[in-house]
Design an enzyme around this catalytic site. Structure first.
Site, short mmCIF file in Angstrom:
data_model
loop_
_atom_site.label_atom_id
_atom_site.label_comp_id
_atom_site.label_asym_id
_atom_site.label_seq_id
_atom_site.Cartn_x
_atom_site.Cartn_y
_atom_site.Cartn_z
N GLY A 11 0.83 -1.22 0.00
CA GLY A 11 0.00 0.00 0.00
C GLY A 11 0.85 1.25 0.00
N SER A 13 1.45 3.66 -2.28
CA SER A 13 1.27 4.76 -3.24
C SER A 13 0.63 6.00 -2.64
CB SER A 13 0.43 4.27 -4.44
OG SER A 13 -0.90 4.07 -4.04
N GLY A 15 -0.04 8.36 1.38
CA GLY A 15 0.07 8.53 2.82
C GLY A 15 1.36 8.01 3.45
N LYS A 37 -2.71 -2.54 -8.70
CA LYS A 37 -2.37 -2.22 -10.09
C LYS A 37 -2.96 -0.86 -10.51
CE LYS A 37 -2.14 -4.44 -14.54
NZ LYS A 37 -2.83 -5.25 -15.48
N ASP A 60 -2.32 -6.34 -4.93
CA ASP A 60 -3.54 -6.19 -4.13
C ASP A 60 -3.38 -7.22 -3.03
OD1 ASP A 60 -6.04 -6.60 -2.97
OD2 ASP A 60 -7.09 -5.95 -4.77
N SER A 138 0.04 -0.67 12.77
CA SER A 138 -1.19 -0.84 13.53
C SER A 138 -1.80 0.54 13.70
CB SER A 138 -0.88 -1.53 14.86
OG SER A 138 -2.03 -1.63 15.65
N TYR A 152 -12.91 -1.26 12.28
CA TYR A 152 -11.49 -0.87 12.12
C TYR A 152 -10.71 -1.28 13.37
CZ TYR A 152 -7.38 2.16 11.67
OH TYR A 152 -6.08 2.64 11.59
N SER A 153 -11.23 -0.93 14.54
CA SER A 153 -10.54 -1.27 15.78
C SER A 153 -10.40 -2.78 15.93
CB SER A 153 -11.28 -0.72 16.99
OG SER A 153 -10.69 0.47 17.40
N ALA A 154 -11.46 -3.50 15.57
CA ALA A 154 -11.40 -4.97 15.67
C ALA A 154 -10.25 -5.48 14.81
CB ALA A 154 -12.72 -5.58 15.22
N SER A 155 -10.07 -4.92 13.62
CA SER A 155 -9.00 -5.40 12.74
C SER A 155 -7.63 -5.10 13.32
CB SER A 155 -9.14 -4.77 11.34
OG SER A 155 -8.80 -3.39 11.35
N LYS A 156 -7.50 -3.94 13.95
CA LYS A 156 -6.19 -3.56 14.51
C LYS A 156 -5.94 -4.31 15.84
CE LYS A 156 -4.93 -0.54 11.28
NZ LYS A 156 -3.79 -0.75 10.38
N1 LIG Z 1 -3.65 8.31 8.83
C1 LIG Z 1 -3.83 8.01 10.10
O1 LIG Z 1 -4.23 8.86 10.90
C2 LIG Z 1 -3.52 6.60 10.61
C3 LIG Z 1 -3.55 6.41 11.97
C4 LIG Z 1 -3.27 5.16 12.48
C5 LIG Z 1 -2.97 4.11 11.62
N2 LIG Z 1 -2.95 4.30 10.28
C6 LIG Z 1 -2.62 3.14 9.44
O2 LIG Z 1 -1.56 3.47 8.58
C7 LIG Z 1 -1.64 2.69 7.38
C8 LIG Z 1 -1.55 3.63 6.19
O3 LIG Z 1 -2.65 4.52 6.24
P1 LIG Z 1 -2.62 6.01 5.64
O4 LIG Z 1 -3.01 6.93 6.70
O5 LIG Z 1 -1.38 6.25 4.91
O6 LIG Z 1 -3.91 5.93 4.68
P2 LIG Z 1 -4.03 5.81 3.12
O7 LIG Z 1 -3.35 6.97 2.48
O8 LIG Z 1 -5.47 5.58 2.84
O9 LIG Z 1 -3.18 4.50 2.79
C9 LIG Z 1 -3.67 3.22 2.78
C10 LIG Z 1 -3.07 2.52 1.58
O10 LIG Z 1 -3.49 1.15 1.61
C11 LIG Z 1 -3.77 0.79 0.28
N3 LIG Z 1 -4.66 -0.35 0.17
C12 LIG Z 1 -5.95 -0.46 0.56
N4 LIG Z 1 -6.45 -1.66 0.20
C13 LIG Z 1 -5.44 -2.32 -0.42
C14 LIG Z 1 -5.32 -3.59 -1.00
N5 LIG Z 1 -6.35 -4.46 -1.04
N6 LIG Z 1 -4.13 -3.95 -1.55
C15 LIG Z 1 -3.08 -3.11 -1.53
N7 LIG Z 1 -3.14 -1.87 -1.02
C16 LIG Z 1 -4.30 -1.50 -0.46
C17 LIG Z 1 -4.38 2.03 -0.35
O11 LIG Z 1 -4.23 1.94 -1.75
P3 LIG Z 1 -5.46 2.19 -2.77
O12 LIG Z 1 -5.71 3.66 -2.71
O13 LIG Z 1 -4.89 1.72 -4.05
O14 LIG Z 1 -6.62 1.37 -2.29
C18 LIG Z 1 -3.53 3.13 0.26
O15 LIG Z 1 -2.41 3.38 -0.56
C19 LIG Z 1 -2.96 1.92 7.46
O16 LIG Z 1 -2.71 0.60 7.88
C20 LIG Z 1 -3.73 2.69 8.52
O17 LIG Z 1 -4.68 1.87 9.18
C21 LIG Z 1 -3.22 5.53 9.75
#
Ligand SMILES: NC(=O)c1ccc[n+]([C@@H]2O[C@H](COP(=O)([O-])OP(=O)(O)OC[C@H]3O[C@@H](n4cnc5c(N)ncnc54)[C@H](OP(=O)(O)O)[C@@H]3O)[C@@H](O)[C@H]2O)c1
Length: 301
Positions: A11, A13, A15, A37, A60, A138, A152-156
């Site tokens: 993942g 691409s 954040g 992809k 994916d 996490s 979401y919390s359940a998954s984490k």
């Molecule tokens: N941002 C926060 O405040 C925060 C806080 C705590 C934890 N986190 C955790 O940090 C991680 C990154 O999150 P982020 O904040 O950077 O959010 P994000 O920008 O939405 O990043 C999540 C990434 O996961 C990818 N993804 C989703 N489904 C996928 C799949 N089936 N296969 C491959 N890639 C997939 C998304 O790609 P697509 O766009 O291509 O679907 C996206 O690039 C996550 O695990 C999130 O739970 C984030």
């Protein structure tokens, strides 16, 4: 030697994943950046391209054949994966009553089942080398749950439990397991939050019993994210630091608020902790049953 080690991130691409990908490209590790992809063009848009030590591949994480193909390629060309960074994640916003089985499974498929399968694929190689690192992103949501974030919390929480067990299991082979726990991060991940049909309807229907939950929690979480001093880049720094620590801890709170929540959880009795958090929920007195003739206060924009 970093140049002998291969890091794979999922993942990557957007954040936190993209920020970590950029940081990894600047190291001498061999790096495999992956994304769905359909999201690969984002790398080019962010000027992240292949280099002799950087590969960009479609993955994916929910697709078994794509998971297997990427591990096979890494084993064939680069001697397998030395560091696995499970970053891909999705976030559903919905109260428990508004999540049906299919949506719950979709949440678990990306956040829990896929990283566990990735781990299963890299462990044999790591055991053989007697070294390796698993770093999974996490969340504070994995140490405390918030209303409208149950799935979401359940998954984490599931990730946290499984990684805790894994930490014990693979320590004899010198494999390090870490959970990086960001709190609120100022990123556009907020815009990718998924609503279920029921939660979406409830947020827009004044008469819905859970309407106040959503109209208070959504802007509250959005504000906390926007006001947070933490950025994807600051979390990426924590990921790289964890990757390089000789003895990385199992849990690594990655933002200031994550450290505060971890501390509160440690020092407060569980009941007091829940009461404190309940009182901190925005306008919580307006949630739930409505008194006759009482209408909720107008929402600030
Ligand atoms: N941002 C926060 O405040 C925060 C806080 C705590 C934890 N986190 C955790 O940090 C991680 C990154 O999150 P982020 O904040 O950077 O959010 P994000 O920008 O939405 O990043 C999540 C990434 O996961 C990818 N993804 C989703 N489904 C996928 C799949 N089936 N296969 C491959 N890639 C997939 C998304 O790609 P697509 O766009 O291509 O679907 C996206 O690039 C996550 O695990 C999130 O739970 C984030």
């Amino acid at each position: 030697m970093d140049a002998d080690k291969t890091v794979l991130i999922t993942g990557a691409s957007t954040g936190i994943g993209l920020a970590t990908a950029r940081a990894l490209c600047g190291t001498s590790y061999r790096v495999i950046l992956t994304a769905k992809k359909s999201s690969l063009p984002r790398f080019e848009a962010h000027v992240v391209s292949e280099l002799p030590h950087v590969r960009i591949r479609a993955l994916d994480v929910t697709k078994p054949e794509e998971r297997q193909a990427i591990i096979d390629e890494a084993e064939r060309d680069w001697g397998g994966i030395d560091v696995l960074i499970n970053n891909a994640g999705v976030t559903y916003r919905a109260v428990v009553e508004h999540v049906v089985e299919e949506e719950r499974l979709a949440q678990m498929a990306v956040n829990f089942r896929a990283p566990m399968e990735m781990i299963r694929l890299v462990l044999p190689g790591m055991r053989e080398k007697g070294a390796g690192r698993v770093i999974t992103i996490s969340s504070v949501g994995g140490m405390m749950a918030m209303p409208t974030m149950a799935a979401y919390s359940a998954s984490k929480f599931a990730l946290e439990g499984a990684h805790e067990a894994l930490w014990y299991e693979v320590k004899p082979w010198g494999i390090h397991v870490s959970l990086v726990q960001p709190g609120f991060v100022d990123s556009d991940g907020f815009q990718r939050v998924r609503y279920t049909p029921q939660s979406d309807r409830s947020e827009h229907e004044l008469a819905d019993p859970y309407h106040e939950h959503y109209v208070n929690m959504s802007p509250f979480i959005g504000r906390l994210m926007r006001m947070s001093p933490a950025t994807p880049e600051s979390v990426a720094k924590v990921v790289l630091k964890t990757m390089r620590r000789r003895r990385p801890p199992l849990r690594v709170p990655a933002t200031f608020d994550a450290r505060v929540f971890a501390f509160l959880r440690r020092i407060l009795p569980r009941g007091a902790y829940h009461s404190l958090l309940y009182r901190m929920l925005p306008n919580v007195r307006t949630w739930g049953p409505r008194e006759e003739g009482h209408s909720p206060p107008p929402q600030l924009p």
